[in-house]
Write a protein that holds these residues in place. Structure first.
Motif, PDB file in Angstrom:
ATOM      1  N   ILE A  22       0.842  -1.205   0.000  1.00  0.00           N
ATOM      2  CA  ILE A  22       0.000   0.000   0.000  1.00  0.00           C
ATOM      3  C   ILE A  22       0.874   1.252   0.000  1.00  0.00           C
ATOM      4  CG2 ILE A  22      -1.624   1.356   1.382  1.00  0.00           C
ATOM      5  CD1 ILE A  22      -2.782  -1.312   2.351  1.00  0.00           C
ATOM      6  N   TYR A  23       1.868   1.254   0.864  1.00  0.00           N
ATOM      7  CA  TYR A  23       2.782   2.397   0.938  1.00  0.00           C
ATOM      8  C   TYR A  23       3.478   2.608  -0.407  1.00  0.00           C
ATOM      9  CZ  TYR A  23       6.817   5.190   2.347  1.00  0.00           C
ATOM     10  OH  TYR A  23       7.783   6.168   2.435  1.00  0.00           O
ATOM     11  N   THR A  24       3.895   1.523  -1.036  1.00  0.00           N
ATOM     12  CA  THR A  24       4.634   1.624  -2.300  1.00  0.00           C
ATOM     13  C   THR A  24       3.776   2.198  -3.417  1.00  0.00           C
ATOM     14  OG1 THR A  24       6.031  -0.257  -1.699  1.00  0.00           O
ATOM     15  CG2 THR A  24       5.944   0.320  -4.022  1.00  0.00           C
ATOM     16  N   ILE A  25       2.550   1.697  -3.553  1.00  0.00           N
ATOM     17  CA  ILE A  25       1.714   2.154  -4.656  1.00  0.00           C
ATOM     18  C   ILE A  25       1.277   3.605  -4.469  1.00  0.00           C
ATOM     19  CG2 ILE A  25      -0.527   1.410  -3.741  1.00  0.00           C
ATOM     20  CD1 ILE A  25      -1.201   0.478  -6.611  1.00  0.00           C
ATOM     21  N   LEU A  26       1.090   4.020  -3.225  1.00  0.00           N
ATOM     22  CA  LEU A  26       0.671   5.394  -2.982  1.00  0.00           C
ATOM     23  C   LEU A  26       1.836   6.365  -3.142  1.00  0.00           C
ATOM     24  CD1 LEU A  26      -1.725   4.908   0.070  1.00  0.00           C
ATOM     25  CD2 LEU A  26      -2.348   5.314  -2.309  1.00  0.00           C
ATOM     26  N   VAL A  27       2.930   6.078  -2.456  1.00  0.00           N
ATOM     27  CA  VAL A  27       4.081   6.977  -2.525  1.00  0.00           C
ATOM     28  C   VAL A  27       4.709   6.942  -3.914  1.00  0.00           C
ATOM     29  CG1 VAL A  27       6.370   7.460  -1.573  1.00  0.00           C
ATOM     30  CG2 VAL A  27       4.509   6.773  -0.053  1.00  0.00           C
ATOM     31  N   GLY A  28       4.705   5.765  -4.553  1.00  0.00           N
ATOM     32  CA  GLY A  28       5.257   5.652  -5.896  1.00  0.00           C
ATOM     33  C   GLY A  28       4.480   6.432  -6.931  1.00  0.00           C
ATOM     34  N   ASN A  29       3.228   6.792  -6.606  1.00  0.00           N
ATOM     35  CA  ASN A  29       2.411   7.589  -7.513  1.00  0.00           C
ATOM     36  C   ASN A  29       2.151   8.989  -6.949  1.00  0.00           C
ATOM     37  OD1 ASN A  29       1.332   5.726  -9.870  1.00  0.00           O
ATOM     38  ND2 ASN A  29       1.386   4.469  -8.026  1.00  0.00           N
ATOM     39  N   ASN A  30       3.111   9.447  -6.122  1.00  0.00           N
ATOM     40  CA  ASN A  30       3.119  10.823  -5.610  1.00  0.00           C
ATOM     41  C   ASN A  30       1.922  11.159  -4.722  1.00  0.00           C
ATOM     42  OD1 ASN A  30       5.539  11.461  -7.051  1.00  0.00           O
ATOM     43  ND2 ASN A  30       4.317  11.715  -8.912  1.00  0.00           N
ATOM     44  N   VAL A  31       1.386  10.145  -4.059  1.00  0.00           N
ATOM     45  CA  VAL A  31       0.343  10.388  -3.063  1.00  0.00           C
ATOM     46  C   VAL A  31       1.027  10.664  -1.728  1.00  0.00           C
ATOM     47  CG1 VAL A  31      -1.629   9.393  -1.851  1.00  0.00           C
ATOM     48  CG2 VAL A  31      -1.276   8.899  -4.275  1.00  0.00           C
ATOM     49  N   PRO A  32       0.623  11.703  -0.993  1.00  0.00           N
ATOM     50  CA  PRO A  32       1.288  12.028   0.279  1.00  0.00           C
ATOM     51  C   PRO A  32       1.302  10.843   1.242  1.00  0.00           C
ATOM     52  CG  PRO A  32      -0.198  13.786  -0.368  1.00  0.00           C
ATOM     53  CD  PRO A  32      -0.444  12.653  -1.323  1.00  0.00           C
TER      54      PRO A  32
END
Length: 338
Positions: free
Chosen positions: A303-313
């Protein structure tokens, strides 16, 4: 002769059809309750492959394994404690204590013996911290959340006092392999994590201690009447949790080449509890799903990877994790009602 109303016919169902629907719904509920975490893990992996840039590159895989390994290691110990019906809020502070002891020992004993003691002494102190928690819970009968809150507060303070609040740079190749080493492009700490997962799956499923552990959390009074050493089992569970937290602290220090008592282990207790809940171990105790905890740690990392990897805070990632924990607890509640 009166005509039948088609609407009425479609709205009514025979007992056999109703039974079939109930069986079908029950099967789906069983699948979700039993394999929901694993299904979520596979879906998140696929989504990362599609949407996260360079997700399958060796560098990204290695980074993800580095980040989840220490959480999974701490969460294994948390699983054992929760299985007894307890909780351990002190794991982050124990990580900080172990993390500052290693460089302090080596600074005063810059030899091969110093390297060995930098491993052994922090783990012994971490074990003592865990046993102290177990003593408060099992002997003094302090509520687990209160008992471990004591060391949660005092432990990080102890770590800061030992270093006067300053970070300690720590570059020692003989020690840092546990954090920076790799084999076949896989970080050493990932091998440590997998070995511990396998070991504790066997312990929980195949040993007397594993049965005692779950009996203690299921019903401590009945377990005592059945001859289960509840006090000793509780002590041992908290002691193991302390050792694993200490090991995770050493890995973090080795990885960062620095021991900062203010940041080592910060919020790890929350991440570990999240992994346990998502993995299916009931938070009321009585079961220990170690492999599920590993899957839970992997889910939080994906979850952390997909969010942060797509520039989600990163803050959004925390909110999403909270929602998933809520869903996991809800599924556990429905499982108990079934």
């Amino acid at each position: 002769m009166a005509k039948l109303d088609p609407t009425t016919m479609s709205a009514t169902t025979s007992p056999a059809q109703e039974k079939q629907r109930t069986v079908f719904a029950g099967r789906w509920r069983s699948v979700i309750q039993g394999y929901g975490a694993l299904i979520a893990c596979v879906l998140l992996f696929i989504l990362n492959c599609i949407f996260t840039p360079h997700f399958l590159s060796l560098q990204t895989v290695g980074l993800n394994l580095q980040q989840m390994s220490t959480i999974a290691i701490v969460a294994i110990g948390m699983t054992l404690v929760i299985a007894t019906g307890g909780i351990d809020l002190s794991v982050g502070s124990v990580m900080a204590i172990a993390g500052v002891l290693a460089p302090l020992i080596f600074l005063h004993l810059d030899t091969t013996l110093g390297i060995i003691l930098s491993f052994i002494a922090p783990l012994l102190i971490a074990a003592i911290c865990g046993l102290f928690n177990g003593w408060l819970v099992a002997r003094i009968r302090v509520q687990p959340i209160i008992a471990t809150l004591i060391l949660f507060i005092a432990g990080r303070g102890i770590a800061q006092v030992l270093t006067n609040g300053a970070g300690l740079p720590f570059t020692m190749p003989g020690f840092q392999w546990i954090g920076q080493g790799s084999f076949l492009h896989i970080p050493i700490q990932a091998y440590i994590m997998l070995a511990l997962v396998g070991l504790f799956v066997l312990i929980v499923q195949r040993t007397t201690f594993g049965r005692y552990l779950q009996a203690t959390g299921g019903n401590a009074s009945a377990a005592r009447l059945a001859g289960v050493p509840v006090t000793r089992t509780t002590w041992l569970a908290y002691g193991i949790s302390g050792v694993l937290a200490g090991l995770a602290g050493l890995i973090v220090v080795a990885l960062n080449s620095n021991s900062d008592p203010s940041s080592v282990g910060l919020n790890y207790e929350l991440s570990a509890i999240a992994a346990v809940a998502i993995g299916g171990t009931p938070l009321i105790g009585g079961q220990a799903r170690v492999f599920g905890t590993f899957v839970g740690a992997l889910i939080t990392q994906l979850i952390y990877t997909i969010l942060v990897g797509n520039n989600v805070p990163q803050a959004v990632a925390l909110v999403v994790n909270a929602i998933i924990i809520l869903a996991a607890v809800y599924i556990q509640t429905q499982r108990r009602k079934a």
